[in-house]
Write an enzyme that holds these catalytic residues in place. Sequence first.
Site, mmCIF file in Angstrom:
data_model
loop_
_atom_site.group_PDB
_atom_site.id
_atom_site.type_symbol
_atom_site.label_atom_id
_atom_site.label_comp_id
_atom_site.label_asym_id
_atom_site.label_seq_id
_atom_site.Cartn_x
_atom_site.Cartn_y
_atom_site.Cartn_z
ATOM 1 C CB SER A 67 -0.906 0.027 1.226
ATOM 2 O OG SER A 67 -2.026 -0.766 0.967
ATOM 3 C CE LYS A 70 -3.836 0.747 -1.010
ATOM 4 N NZ LYS A 70 -4.518 0.412 0.256
ATOM 5 C CE1 TYR A 192 -4.005 -1.276 -4.649
ATOM 6 C CE2 TYR A 192 -4.822 -3.534 -4.539
ATOM 7 C CZ TYR A 192 -4.393 -2.383 -3.905
ATOM 8 O OH TYR A 192 -4.339 -2.335 -2.534
ATOM 9 C CE1 TYR A 244 -5.050 1.664 4.086
ATOM 10 C CE2 TYR A 244 -3.577 0.495 5.556
ATOM 11 C CZ TYR A 244 -3.982 0.843 4.272
ATOM 12 O OH TYR A 244 -3.285 0.365 3.209
ATOM 13 C CB VAL A 262 -0.083 -5.671 4.424
ATOM 14 C CG1 VAL A 262 -1.414 -5.117 4.843
ATOM 15 C CG2 VAL A 262 -0.028 -5.959 2.953
HETATM 16 N N1 GLU Z 1 -1.842 -5.465 -1.764
HETATM 17 C C1 GLU Z 1 -2.458 -5.245 -0.476
HETATM 18 C C2 GLU Z 1 -3.968 -5.338 -0.644
HETATM 19 O O1 GLU Z 1 -4.491 -4.736 -1.531
HETATM 20 C C3 GLU Z 1 -2.064 -3.911 0.061
HETATM 21 C C4 GLU Z 1 -2.706 -3.603 1.377
HETATM 22 C C5 GLU Z 1 -1.829 -2.806 2.301
HETATM 23 O O2 GLU Z 1 -0.610 -2.785 2.120
HETATM 24 O O3 GLU Z 1 -2.349 -2.220 3.267
HETATM 25 O O4 GLU Z 1 -4.620 -6.011 0.096
#
Ligand code: GLU
Length: 445
Positions: A67, A70, A192, A244, A262
Amino acid sequence: MSVATGAVTDALRELHTRYSGVGEGALADYIPPLTHADPGAFGLALISMDGHRYGVGEADVPFTVQSVSKPFVYALALSLLGLDEVCRWVNAEPSGEAFNAISLERGTGRPANAMVNAGAIVTTALVPDTPRAPRFGRILDCLSRFAGRRLDVDEEVYASEAATGDRNRALAYLIRSTGPLPVDPVAAVETYFRQCAVRVTALDLAAMAATLAHGGVNPLTGDRVVPEPVAAQVLAVMATCGMYDASGDWLLRVGLPAKSGVSGGLIAAGPARFGLAAYSPLLDAAGTSVRGRLAIGKLSERLGLHLMHNPALAGSTVTLVTTAAGLPAAPAGARERARRERVAVAAAQGALDFTAAERVLYALDEAGTGRTGAVVLDLVRVTDIDTVARAMLRGGLARLDADGRRTAVADPDGRLYAPGEETGAPRCFASREEAVAWCAETAVG
Ligand code: GLU
């Protein structure tokens, strides 16, 4: 090792030692290869606005960006489409929800923000996909320019997320079913997954964060990756939504725009100061690296980095407010002295922004000796004037001129008026003495 290297590295090393024993948290396991990470891995990295690189522990160990990609893909979409267009499809409100929540606005189906999965998938979908410039190629190029080196994809993690990513696929279908999107989030979800599987190190992430902190210019390569307003927009969304459902608490306690992922990556940006990154794969319940959160939180507290702290006022913008008669080199003759008493002088130093320009204008008012006196603004020791400050100072001088005051500027480097520019009112000189002499010549004695 230089003194700076020692001090910064020592601070990072101290945090590394302090938190490396923390064993709380768990590896993300919903993407199976993420469980292969070394739970003891812990790296910290900092990159300054001058491109100085500092790293301790596992700052060079590769892991997938997840993430943390992003904000950078959001930056790409913003620079290609502009804020208004992107906001039509992705909102910028904190959702207060987990990363994979179904955060879609009632009525429009618009995701809450680009930092949760729903918004990130739409953001990825907004990046144009053309035969000459495929969507993923654009994204990988952009992430690489932020990092300052060519990045690649961990194919194993990509394949695994593509095989297990039904929740994200379901989100994409849901978005397509609710919103009149110009693009296909279902097609984009595979891109993605690929963007999440791009391999980085903590030092790469620090460079990426530093590029945002540096107004979109990579401090290592000098490459302008995104326009300055885009960097500011991304930092704003990171500040409110980057962590988040822990975003509010993070902004309250740590006070820096940040983004977690994550696989254990965490970035924080100190605007105009540095980019910071941590890597440690044991996560808390909100999906943030436990050791990374502790280390960056402590660093912010120790160094007073919280954005809402009253920034140290640059106390000495205005270095002099007087009349020319009060200057050290003023001649003693009574007539000359009387003339020079009618010349107000204010001197400034350093970099002038809105706050500094307000002080300078206030000083010019204070320095005035009546409505007919002349005014000298001494900018000899000014190192920079931003566009806002320039407009304010020019406007202030024009007003003084309109009031019938004779105005002169000591501006040897042409910072307020370009050399040879038709100023309209103030006369420009290379030194304060020349400016004062010109004003005093005509002052009514
Ligand atoms: N590739 C992970 C997902 O979309 C990224 C989530 C994250 O890093 O918080 O679930």
